[in-house]
Design a protein around this motif. Structure first.
Motif, PDB file in Angstrom:
ATOM      1  N   ALA A 107      -3.030  -0.190   2.532  1.00  0.00           N
ATOM      2  CA  ALA A 107      -3.999  -0.598   1.513  1.00  0.00           C
ATOM      3  C   ALA A 107      -3.364  -0.747   0.136  1.00  0.00           C
ATOM      4  O   ALA A 107      -3.791  -1.575  -0.673  1.00  0.00           O
ATOM      5  CB  ALA A 107      -5.137   0.419   1.449  1.00  0.00           C
ATOM      6  N   ALA A 108      -2.317   0.055  -0.139  1.00  0.00           N
ATOM      7  CA  ALA A 108      -1.638  -0.051  -1.432  1.00  0.00           C
ATOM      8  C   ALA A 108      -1.055  -1.449  -1.630  1.00  0.00           C
ATOM      9  O   ALA A 108      -1.040  -1.981  -2.752  1.00  0.00           O
ATOM     10  CB  ALA A 108      -0.531   0.999  -1.524  1.00  0.00           C
ATOM     11  N   GLY A 109      -0.553  -2.038  -0.531  1.00  0.00           N
ATOM     12  CA  GLY A 109      -0.062  -3.412  -0.617  1.00  0.00           C
ATOM     13  C   GLY A 109      -1.176  -4.428  -0.533  1.00  0.00           C
ATOM     14  O   GLY A 109      -1.154  -5.457  -1.212  1.00  0.00           O
ATOM     15  N   LEU A 110      -2.174  -4.127   0.269  1.00  0.00           N
ATOM     16  CA  LEU A 110      -3.266  -5.072   0.503  1.00  0.00           C
ATOM     17  C   LEU A 110      -4.089  -5.313  -0.757  1.00  0.00           C
ATOM     18  O   LEU A 110      -4.457  -6.442  -1.086  1.00  0.00           O
ATOM     19  CB  LEU A 110      -4.156  -4.516   1.618  1.00  0.00           C
ATOM     20  CG  LEU A 110      -5.112  -5.471   2.328  1.00  0.00           C
ATOM     21  CD1 LEU A 110      -4.340  -6.576   3.037  1.00  0.00           C
ATOM     22  CD2 LEU A 110      -5.972  -4.689   3.319  1.00  0.00           C
ATOM     23  N   PHE A 111      -4.392  -4.233  -1.489  1.00  0.00           N
ATOM     24  CA  PHE A 111      -5.282  -4.332  -2.650  1.00  0.00           C
ATOM     25  C   PHE A 111      -4.555  -4.224  -3.985  1.00  0.00           C
ATOM     26  O   PHE A 111      -5.202  -4.097  -5.019  1.00  0.00           O
ATOM     27  CB  PHE A 111      -6.356  -3.234  -2.584  1.00  0.00           C
ATOM     28  CG  PHE A 111      -7.223  -3.303  -1.361  1.00  0.00           C
ATOM     29  CD1 PHE A 111      -8.024  -4.403  -1.122  1.00  0.00           C
ATOM     30  CD2 PHE A 111      -7.231  -2.270  -0.440  1.00  0.00           C
ATOM     31  CE1 PHE A 111      -8.823  -4.474   0.005  1.00  0.00           C
ATOM     32  CE2 PHE A 111      -8.029  -2.327   0.694  1.00  0.00           C
ATOM     33  CZ  PHE A 111      -8.833  -3.432   0.917  1.00  0.00           C
ATOM     34  N   SER A 112      -3.234  -4.243  -3.961  1.00  0.00           N
ATOM     35  CA  SER A 112      -2.482  -4.120  -5.201  1.00  0.00           C
ATOM     36  C   SER A 112      -2.837  -5.260  -6.160  1.00  0.00           C
ATOM     37  O   SER A 112      -2.988  -6.409  -5.756  1.00  0.00           O
ATOM     38  CB  SER A 112      -0.984  -4.144  -4.899  1.00  0.00           C
ATOM     39  OG  SER A 112      -0.247  -3.977  -6.078  1.00  0.00           O
ATOM     40  N   THR A 113      -2.996  -4.917  -7.437  1.00  0.00           N
ATOM     41  CA  THR A 113      -3.402  -5.913  -8.424  1.00  0.00           C
ATOM     42  C   THR A 113      -2.571  -5.786  -9.684  1.00  0.00           C
ATOM     43  O   THR A 113      -2.342  -4.672 -10.177  1.00  0.00           O
ATOM     44  CB  THR A 113      -4.893  -5.770  -8.776  1.00  0.00           C
ATOM     45  OG1 THR A 113      -5.168  -6.551  -9.934  1.00  0.00           O
ATOM     46  CG2 THR A 113      -5.267  -4.328  -9.044  1.00  0.00           C
ATOM     47  N   ALA A 136     -12.677   1.569  -3.979  1.00  0.00           N
ATOM     48  CA  ALA A 136     -13.947   1.717  -3.260  1.00  0.00           C
ATOM     49  C   ALA A 136     -13.811   1.246  -1.812  1.00  0.00           C
ATOM     50  O   ALA A 136     -14.303   1.907  -0.880  1.00  0.00           O
ATOM     51  CB  ALA A 136     -15.048   0.934  -3.964  1.00  0.00           C
ATOM     52  N   LEU A 137     -13.134   0.119  -1.606  1.00  0.00           N
ATOM     53  CA  LEU A 137     -12.913  -0.382  -0.239  1.00  0.00           C
ATOM     54  C   LEU A 137     -12.036   0.571   0.558  1.00  0.00           C
ATOM     55  O   LEU A 137     -12.260   0.801   1.749  1.00  0.00           O
ATOM     56  CB  LEU A 137     -12.293  -1.780  -0.289  1.00  0.00           C
ATOM     57  CG  LEU A 137     -13.187  -2.887  -0.850  1.00  0.00           C
ATOM     58  CD1 LEU A 137     -12.403  -4.190  -1.016  1.00  0.00           C
ATOM     59  CD2 LEU A 137     -14.396  -3.109   0.061  1.00  0.00           C
ATOM     60  N   ILE A 138     -11.040   1.132  -0.102  1.00  0.00           N
ATOM     61  CA  ILE A 138     -10.200   2.140   0.557  1.00  0.00           C
ATOM     62  C   ILE A 138     -11.062   3.315   0.996  1.00  0.00           C
ATOM     63  O   ILE A 138     -10.938   3.826   2.116  1.00  0.00           O
ATOM     64  CB  ILE A 138      -9.082   2.616  -0.392  1.00  0.00           C
ATOM     65  CG1 ILE A 138      -8.039   1.515  -0.572  1.00  0.00           C
ATOM     66  CG2 ILE A 138      -8.409   3.888   0.145  1.00  0.00           C
ATOM     67  CD1 ILE A 138      -7.003   1.809  -1.651  1.00  0.00           C
ATOM     68  N   GLY A 139     -11.981   3.756   0.132  1.00  0.00           N
ATOM     69  CA  GLY A 139     -12.853   4.881   0.457  1.00  0.00           C
ATOM     70  C   GLY A 139     -13.778   4.587   1.621  1.00  0.00           C
ATOM     71  O   GLY A 139     -13.978   5.448   2.488  1.00  0.00           O
ATOM     72  N   VAL A 197      -6.098   6.736  -1.058  1.00  0.00           N
ATOM     73  CA  VAL A 197      -5.829   6.102  -2.350  1.00  0.00           C
ATOM     74  C   VAL A 197      -4.533   6.593  -2.976  1.00  0.00           C
ATOM     75  O   VAL A 197      -4.101   6.082  -4.013  1.00  0.00           O
ATOM     76  CB  VAL A 197      -7.011   6.341  -3.319  1.00  0.00           C
ATOM     77  CG1 VAL A 197      -6.934   7.731  -3.962  1.00  0.00           C
ATOM     78  CG2 VAL A 197      -7.098   5.240  -4.374  1.00  0.00           C
ATOM     79  N   THR A 198      -3.871   7.555  -2.364  1.00  0.00           N
ATOM     80  CA  THR A 198      -2.695   8.185  -2.974  1.00  0.00           C
ATOM     81  C   THR A 198      -1.542   7.213  -3.190  1.00  0.00           C
ATOM     82  O   THR A 198      -0.902   7.221  -4.239  1.00  0.00           O
ATOM     83  CB  THR A 198      -2.239   9.385  -2.115  1.00  0.00           C
ATOM     84  OG1 THR A 198      -3.219  10.429  -2.220  1.00  0.00           O
ATOM     85  CG2 THR A 198      -0.906   9.930  -2.575  1.00  0.00           C
ATOM     86  N   ALA A 199      -1.258   6.364  -2.216  1.00  0.00           N
ATOM     87  CA  ALA A 199      -0.122   5.442  -2.363  1.00  0.00           C
ATOM     88  C   ALA A 199      -0.342   4.455  -3.493  1.00  0.00           C
ATOM     89  O   ALA A 199       0.560   4.186  -4.292  1.00  0.00           O
ATOM     90  CB  ALA A 199       0.129   4.698  -1.055  1.00  0.00           C
ATOM     91  N   GLY A 200      -1.528   3.897  -3.590  1.00  0.00           N
ATOM     92  CA  GLY A 200      -1.787   2.842  -4.574  1.00  0.00           C
ATOM     93  C   GLY A 200      -2.652   3.282  -5.728  1.00  0.00           C
ATOM     94  O   GLY A 200      -3.281   2.438  -6.381  1.00  0.00           O
ATOM     95  N   ALA A 239      -3.919   9.193  10.087  1.00  0.00           N
ATOM     96  CA  ALA A 239      -4.634   7.920  10.094  1.00  0.00           C
ATOM     97  C   ALA A 239      -4.800   7.356   8.685  1.00  0.00           C
ATOM     98  O   ALA A 239      -4.553   6.167   8.439  1.00  0.00           O
ATOM     99  CB  ALA A 239      -5.994   8.093  10.757  1.00  0.00           C
ATOM    100  N   ASN A 240      -5.185   8.209   7.738  1.00  0.00           N
ATOM    101  CA  ASN A 240      -5.432   7.704   6.392  1.00  0.00           C
ATOM    102  C   ASN A 240      -4.165   7.599   5.555  1.00  0.00           C
ATOM    103  O   ASN A 240      -4.137   6.864   4.572  1.00  0.00           O
ATOM    104  CB  ASN A 240      -6.485   8.569   5.703  1.00  0.00           C
ATOM    105  CG  ASN A 240      -7.880   8.228   6.176  1.00  0.00           C
ATOM    106  OD1 ASN A 240      -8.455   7.232   5.768  1.00  0.00           O
ATOM    107  ND2 ASN A 240      -8.424   9.048   7.090  1.00  0.00           N
ATOM    108  N   GLY A 241      -3.114   8.317   5.940  1.00  0.00           N
ATOM    109  CA  GLY A 241      -1.821   8.091   5.313  1.00  0.00           C
ATOM    110  C   GLY A 241      -1.315   6.701   5.651  1.00  0.00           C
ATOM    111  O   GLY A 241      -0.805   5.966   4.789  1.00  0.00           O
ATOM    112  N   ILE A 242      -1.465   6.315   6.923  1.00  0.00           N
ATOM    113  CA  ILE A 242      -1.086   4.966   7.354  1.00  0.00           C
ATOM    114  C   ILE A 242      -1.955   3.918   6.666  1.00  0.00           C
ATOM    115  O   ILE A 242      -1.461   2.922   6.121  1.00  0.00           O
ATOM    116  CB  ILE A 242      -1.195   4.849   8.884  1.00  0.00           C
ATOM    117  CG1 ILE A 242      -0.142   5.740   9.563  1.00  0.00           C
ATOM    118  CG2 ILE A 242      -1.054   3.404   9.336  1.00  0.00           C
ATOM    119  CD1 ILE A 242      -0.309   5.869  11.058  1.00  0.00           C
TER     120      ILE A 242
END
Length: 591
Positions: free
Chosen positions: A343-349, A300-303, A287-290, A335-338
């Motif tokens: 995810a920061a772009g995928l779930f950005s709102t 939650a989806l990221i988690g 969750v750090t990037a986004g 893995a989770n940095g990638i």
């Protein structure tokens, strides 16, 4: 007029408050060094604890030196060439007053982030890397590898910053860089002795090497989570943004941990403690990037993905590719940095502070889907550039170190432990005893030194001893009972009730025909475990041996594997040292 003045005062106060919070956040990130030190120490063996603590300390101290000299200028210089690299300057030395006013806070903040990227690698290369070689690596990554790519992202003139790349707190700039370096370092230094062995059929057997102190590892995880509120939130500029960051920084790791709990429980039959500790960190990395751009559902989806991803990657790296990563740095950070960067772009709102539309938000809420996929494309492009830069630089760096100075300690030093051989530290835990460590090497017991095994221990002849006849011709018998630790008190009480007046109790390790109890540690089967047991030795003269045996069986029996065994031996004689009595008399109570 009055309203304008009030507004100006309010803005000034707010700016001052968030300026102070910025430095407090930097201090929290610094405290994360303690978290990394505790986590890595707990997940490794006691003989290397001091070495790991030293590496985490020097990551920050060496990083400070080189960041002052060059790193900060390459990253945040006002003169930035082509969006790729800053022009080195020495303003911190030549114009200190102006540097304090314009760059001091930024310097401290970026320095602690740089140290975090560096220290991620410590765990993946733990227990077999030369300390001097690690110091060289630490200096180089902080000198130019991290500063250059981080400048692309966080310097306003950086090419990725200009494109709108989303990495608010460092899933790509810090964790992907540290994780990729951890993977390369673990491959190039090779696995620990006994981690992988060849079977007769040519297959490779993976052995679990357990960490020595899980409570310290857990303490490290909690410290890291606490520090992460500063890690993600320090750059916040207003209250609602900070609140949003704190919320997402709480949701993602909690959901990730619950996911890992259920996943390992279903997969292995029991929830995996160390994996759950890793998973909360994986959720934080994800969750750090986004952290400022995603909402509660997105975090939650990221988690959920992070909680599964960390287990899968840790096990695949170990079981499939046979890359030895003692603390799971590749699964957590690489893995989770990638994943977090994507995810920061995928779930950005755009409903979140400073948010932009990602494809998921655009699809669900009827936004501009094309623009959403453009955001995602920029994330993938930036991620690819960061990975390529890091992989190229660190492969060259580790190759040069390996070919010149050497990357790995000798076999003898590794077996003895790096605390002793690298730092002259007899033990990081003075006055504490630790269990013997089994070393596996292709199924054979390895003997070092020039002295043959049969002569390694000097044997002296023992004079012949003529045992006197026991008083009253009573036979002396030794009964040796191996049982579970929890049964000791019941056994002792039962023995006393039938007239046994003395016994010797020892803590021992052992296994029976079942070769211990099959369990899983980080997805690896732990077989042939030497389980802790109690050994009770009783020499019987007056009480019938069969009575002792029957009583012991009655107390110890549960019907399950591991109830224990009873051994019976003939005893030639007993000598009471205080009185000189022998045989039957030596075993009787004092009248």
């Amino acid at each position: 007029m009055e309203n304008n003045i009030a507004s100006m005062i309010s803005e000034a106060v707010t700016s001052e408050v968030f300026g102070i919070w910025f430095l407090i956040g930097a201090a929290l990130v610094f405290f994360m060094q303690a978290g990394f030190a505790m986590l890595e120490t707990g997940f490794c063996r006691a003989k290397n604890a001091g070495n790991i603590l030293m590496k985490n300390l020097m990551d920050f101290c060496i990083g400070t030196v080189v960041f002052i000299l060059l790193g900060f200028s390459l990253m945040m210089s006002e003169n930035y060439i082509g969006g790729f690299i800053g022009v080195p300057n020495f303003h911190i030395f030549t114009d200190f007053s102006n540097f304090i006013n314009t760059n001091a806070s930024s310097f401290v903040f970026n320095l602690v982030f740089c140290a975090t990227a560096s220290t991620i690698v410590s765990g993946s290369m733990a227990e077999r890397t030369k300390f001097s070689s690690y110091c060289i690596y630490s200096a180089i990554i902080s000198l130019f590898v991290y500063p250059i790519e981080a400048g692309w992202i966080w310097n306003s003139q950086g090419w990725l910053a200009q494109l709108g790349f989303i990495d608010f707190a460092g899933s790509a700039a810090i964790h992907t860089v540290g994780g990729v370096t951890a993977l390369i370092g673990a491959i190039m230094v090779g696995p620990r002795i006994g981690k992988y062995t060849k079977e007769a059929d040519g297959s490779t057997k993976v052995h679990a090497i357990l960490g020595h102190n899980l409570p310290i590892g857990a303490l490290g995880a909690f410290i890291l989570w606490f520090g992460w509120y500063g890690f993600n939130g320090a750059a916040a500029t207003e209250g609602s943004q900070l609140a949003s960051i704190f919320l997402t920084t709480t949701i993602a790791p909690a959901i990730a941990t619950v996911t890992t709990l259920l996943y390992t429980w279903i997969k292995n039959g029991k929830p995996d403690v160390s994996m759950c500790l890793n998973s909360c960190l994986a959720g934080l990395v994800g969750v750090t990037a986004g952290c400022n751009n995603v909402d509660a559902i997105g975090s939650a989806l990221i988690g959920i993905v992070s909680g599964i991803l960390v287990v899968v990657v840790v096990e695949v790296v170990d079981l499939k590719f046979h890359i030895d990563d003692p603390v799971g740095a590749v699964g957590v950070h690489c893995a989770n940095g990638i994943w977090g960067t994507i995810a920061a772009g995928l779930f950005s709102t755009n409903t979140a502070p400073a948010g932009v539309d990602g494809p998921i938000y655009a699809i669900v809420h009827g936004g501009d889907i094309g623009a959403g996929f453009k955001v995602l494309g920029i994330q993938v492009l930036g991620l690819a550039a960061v990975i390529a830069w890091t992989a190229l630089c660190m492969t060259i760096v580790f190759t040069i170190i390996k070919k010149t100075h050497g990357l790995r300690v000798s076999r003898e030093e590794e077996l003895e432990g790096l605390d002793s051989t690298e730092h002259g530290l007899p033990s990081a835990y003075d006055s504490f005893a630790f269990l013997p460590e089994p070393i596996r090497e292709d199924g054979a017991v390895m003997v070092t030194g020039d002295v043959p095994a049969a002569e390694a221990v000097e044997v002296k002849s023992v004079p012949t001893y003529s045992a006197p006849v026991s008083a009253n011709g009573v036979k002396l018998t030794k009964v040796e009972i191996i049982c579970k630790e929890v049964k000791l008190e019941q056994l002792k009480t039962a023995m006393m009730s039938i007239g046994i007046t003395g016994m010797t109790v020892s803590h021992v390790l052992g296994c029976g025909i079942q070769k211990g109890k099959l369990e899983y540690y980080r997805g690896v089967a732990v077989e042939a475990t030497l389980l802790p047991k109690i050994q009770v030795d009783i020499v019987v003269s007056k009480v019938p041996v069969q009575t002792v045996i029957d009583t012991a069986k009655k107390v110890l029996y549960t019907g399950h594997i591991g109830d224990g065994k009873i051994f019976v031996y003939n005893v030639e004689d007993v000598v009471k040292v205080r009185t000189g009595e022998t045989g039957y008399d030596a075993l009787q109570d004092v009248e």
